[in-house]
Design a protein around this motif. Sequence first.
Motif, PDB file in Angstrom:
ATOM      1  N   SER A  32       8.625 -11.014  -1.819  1.00 60.74           N
ATOM      2  CA  SER A  32       8.480 -10.131  -0.662  1.00 60.74           C
ATOM      3  C   SER A  32       7.220  -9.274  -0.787  1.00 60.74           C
ATOM      4  CB  SER A  32       9.713  -9.251  -0.489  1.00 60.74           C
ATOM      5  OG  SER A  32       9.858  -8.386  -1.591  1.00 60.74           O
ATOM      6  N   VAL A  33       6.755  -8.814   0.369  1.00 60.63           N
ATOM      7  CA  VAL A  33       5.598  -7.923   0.403  1.00 60.63           C
ATOM      8  C   VAL A  33       5.948  -6.693   1.227  1.00 60.63           C
ATOM      9  CG1 VAL A  33       3.815  -9.671   0.024  1.00 60.63           C
ATOM     10  CG2 VAL A  33       4.587  -9.192   2.337  1.00 60.63           C
ATOM     11  N   VAL A  34       5.369  -5.587   0.838  1.00 64.61           N
ATOM     12  CA  VAL A  34       5.552  -4.314   1.529  1.00 64.61           C
ATOM     13  C   VAL A  34       4.215  -3.932   2.142  1.00 64.61           C
ATOM     14  CG1 VAL A  34       6.065  -1.855   1.209  1.00 64.61           C
ATOM     15  CG2 VAL A  34       7.427  -3.585   0.011  1.00 64.61           C
ATOM     16  N   VAL A  35       4.266  -3.388   3.344  1.00 68.09           N
ATOM     17  CA  VAL A  35       3.057  -2.954   4.031  1.00 68.09           C
ATOM     18  C   VAL A  35       3.209  -1.484   4.387  1.00 68.09           C
ATOM     19  CG1 VAL A  35       1.600  -3.263   6.084  1.00 68.09           C
ATOM     20  CG2 VAL A  35       2.700  -5.247   5.009  1.00 68.09           C
ATOM     21  N   VAL A  36       2.159  -0.726   4.187  1.00 69.87           N
ATOM     22  CA  VAL A  36       2.079   0.644   4.669  1.00 69.87           C
ATOM     23  C   VAL A  36       0.926   0.664   5.670  1.00 69.87           C
ATOM     24  CG1 VAL A  36       1.707   3.062   4.070  1.00 69.87           C
ATOM     25  CG2 VAL A  36       2.961   1.559   2.496  1.00 69.87           C
ATOM     26  N   ALA A  37       1.269   0.837   6.940  1.00 72.20           N
ATOM     27  CA  ALA A  37       0.267   0.835   8.008  1.00 72.20           C
ATOM     28  C   ALA A  37       0.144   2.245   8.571  1.00 72.20           C
ATOM     29  CB  ALA A  37       0.673  -0.137   9.113  1.00 72.20           C
ATOM     30  N   LEU A  86       6.954   2.714  19.013  1.00 72.80           N
ATOM     31  CA  LEU A  86       8.398   2.509  19.108  1.00 72.80           C
ATOM     32  C   LEU A  86       8.736   1.204  19.815  1.00 72.80           C
ATOM     33  CD1 LEU A  86       9.582   6.154  19.843  1.00 72.80           C
ATOM     34  CD2 LEU A  86       9.578   4.913  17.656  1.00 72.80           C
ATOM     35  N   GLU A  87       7.933   0.829  20.800  1.00 73.05           N
ATOM     36  CA  GLU A  87       8.122  -0.467  21.452  1.00 73.05           C
ATOM     37  C   GLU A  87       7.856  -1.606  20.470  1.00 73.05           C
ATOM     38  OE1 GLU A  87       5.601  -0.320  24.917  1.00 73.05           O
ATOM     39  OE2 GLU A  87       6.921   1.111  25.935  1.00 73.05           O
ATOM     40  N   ALA A  88       6.848  -1.439  19.627  1.00 77.75           N
ATOM     41  CA  ALA A  88       6.529  -2.468  18.634  1.00 77.75           C
ATOM     42  C   ALA A  88       7.635  -2.616  17.600  1.00 77.75           C
ATOM     43  CB  ALA A  88       5.210  -2.131  17.941  1.00 77.75           C
ATOM     44  N   VAL A  89       8.254  -1.504  17.227  1.00 81.80           N
ATOM     45  CA  VAL A  89       9.362  -1.570  16.270  1.00 81.80           C
ATOM     46  C   VAL A  89      10.485  -2.421  16.855  1.00 81.80           C
ATOM     47  CG1 VAL A  89      11.184  -0.243  15.131  1.00 81.80           C
ATOM     48  CG2 VAL A  89       8.823   0.597  15.091  1.00 81.80           C
ATOM     49  N   ALA A  90      10.887  -2.119  18.071  1.00 80.96           N
ATOM     50  CA  ALA A  90      11.978  -2.873  18.701  1.00 80.96           C
ATOM     51  C   ALA A  90      11.615  -4.354  18.833  1.00 80.96           C
ATOM     52  CB  ALA A  90      12.316  -2.280  20.061  1.00 80.96           C
ATOM     53  N   ALA A  91      10.394  -4.632  19.277  1.00 83.95           N
ATOM     54  CA  ALA A  91       9.973  -6.025  19.457  1.00 83.95           C
ATOM     55  C   ALA A  91       9.912  -6.765  18.121  1.00 83.95           C
ATOM     56  CB  ALA A  91       8.616  -6.065  20.160  1.00 83.95           C
ATOM     57  N   CYS A 116      11.356 -10.275   8.732  1.00 82.47           N
ATOM     58  CA  CYS A 116      11.244  -8.818   8.709  1.00 82.47           C
ATOM     59  C   CYS A 116      12.482  -8.233   8.045  1.00 82.47           C
ATOM     60  CB  CYS A 116      11.095  -8.281  10.133  1.00 82.47           C
ATOM     61  SG  CYS A 116      10.995  -6.482  10.200  1.00 82.47           S
ATOM     62  N   GLU A 117      12.292  -7.585   6.912  1.00 81.41           N
ATOM     63  CA  GLU A 117      13.391  -6.938   6.203  1.00 81.41           C
ATOM     64  C   GLU A 117      13.410  -5.436   6.459  1.00 81.41           C
ATOM     65  OE1 GLU A 117      13.308  -8.044   2.068  1.00 81.41           O
ATOM     66  OE2 GLU A 117      13.182 -10.179   2.550  1.00 81.41           O
ATOM     67  N   LEU A 118      12.269  -4.889   6.849  1.00 77.01           N
ATOM     68  CA  LEU A 118      12.148  -3.467   7.155  1.00 77.01           C
ATOM     69  C   LEU A 118      10.908  -3.276   8.005  1.00 77.01           C
ATOM     70  CD1 LEU A 118      13.077  -0.472   6.518  1.00 77.01           C
ATOM     71  CD2 LEU A 118      11.361  -0.518   4.709  1.00 77.01           C
ATOM     72  N   TYR A 119      11.034  -2.514   9.069  1.00 81.69           N
ATOM     73  CA  TYR A 119       9.886  -2.156   9.910  1.00 81.69           C
ATOM     74  C   TYR A 119      10.251  -0.812  10.511  1.00 81.69           C
ATOM     75  CZ  TYR A 119       5.823  -3.110  12.910  1.00 81.69           C
ATOM     76  OH  TYR A 119       4.592  -3.081  13.515  1.00 81.69           O
ATOM     77  N   GLU A 168       6.801  -1.342   6.122  1.00 81.04           N
ATOM     78  CA  GLU A 168       7.314  -2.668   6.445  1.00 81.04           C
ATOM     79  C   GLU A 168       7.671  -3.403   5.156  1.00 81.04           C
ATOM     80  OE1 GLU A 168       4.374  -4.820   8.783  1.00 81.04           O
ATOM     81  OE2 GLU A 168       3.472  -2.920   9.392  1.00 81.04           O
ATOM     82  N   LYS A 169       8.638  -4.294   5.273  1.00 83.25           N
ATOM     83  CA  LYS A 169       8.932  -5.213   4.174  1.00 83.25           C
ATOM     84  C   LYS A 169       9.156  -6.580   4.785  1.00 83.25           C
ATOM     85  CE  LYS A 169      11.729  -6.020   0.090  1.00 83.25           C
ATOM     86  NZ  LYS A 169      12.897  -5.566  -0.701  1.00 83.25           N
ATOM     87  N   TRP A 170       8.472  -7.557   4.236  1.00 84.31           N
ATOM     88  CA  TRP A 170       8.534  -8.936   4.727  1.00 84.31           C
ATOM     89  C   TRP A 170       9.011  -9.834   3.604  1.00 84.31           C
ATOM     90  CZ3 TRP A 170       7.979  -9.669   9.786  1.00 84.31           C
ATOM     91  CH2 TRP A 170       7.445  -8.595  10.512  1.00 84.31           C
ATOM     92  N   SER A 171       9.786 -10.840   3.960  1.00 82.61           N
ATOM     93  CA  SER A 171      10.358 -11.732   2.950  1.00 82.61           C
ATOM     94  C   SER A 171       9.295 -12.538   2.210  1.00 82.61           C
ATOM     95  CB  SER A 171      11.396 -12.666   3.580  1.00 82.61           C
ATOM     96  OG  SER A 171      10.807 -13.459   4.591  1.00 82.61           O
TER      97      SER A 171
END
Length: 110
Positions: free
Chosen positions: A6-11, A28-33, A41-44, A60-63
């Motif tokens: 997995s990878v974590v992103v800090v944007a 907030l729209e991007a989070v929902a989408a 997507c494991e965390l956004y 963010e956390k991606w598998s």
Amino acid sequence: MDNLESVVVVATLVPLPGQEEKVETALLEAVAATHEQDRGCELYAAHRSIRGKAGFVVIEKWSSADELQAHGAGKAFAALTAAVGGLLAEPLAATVLRSLPAGNGKLGVL
């Protein structure tokens, strides 16, 4: 999924003065989408800065790195970048991280 894959992103998004609400709405729209559309997507999770540089941070956390790459080419991210295009004081910045698990298994890895 193995946490080493997995990878974590800090944007970070830093709005121009007076554009904070528009950037927040787009974010907030991007989070929902992203939650609805993007595989892996494991965390956004979006956050507003309350100390330090003004703006927003998305954690963010991606598998996998491949799933993160697909997100970057996907509709949710494209819509976000289009929506905030002229609203940011500096380019959207993203740091991609790989975990260094340590200590307690629950506390030492995101």
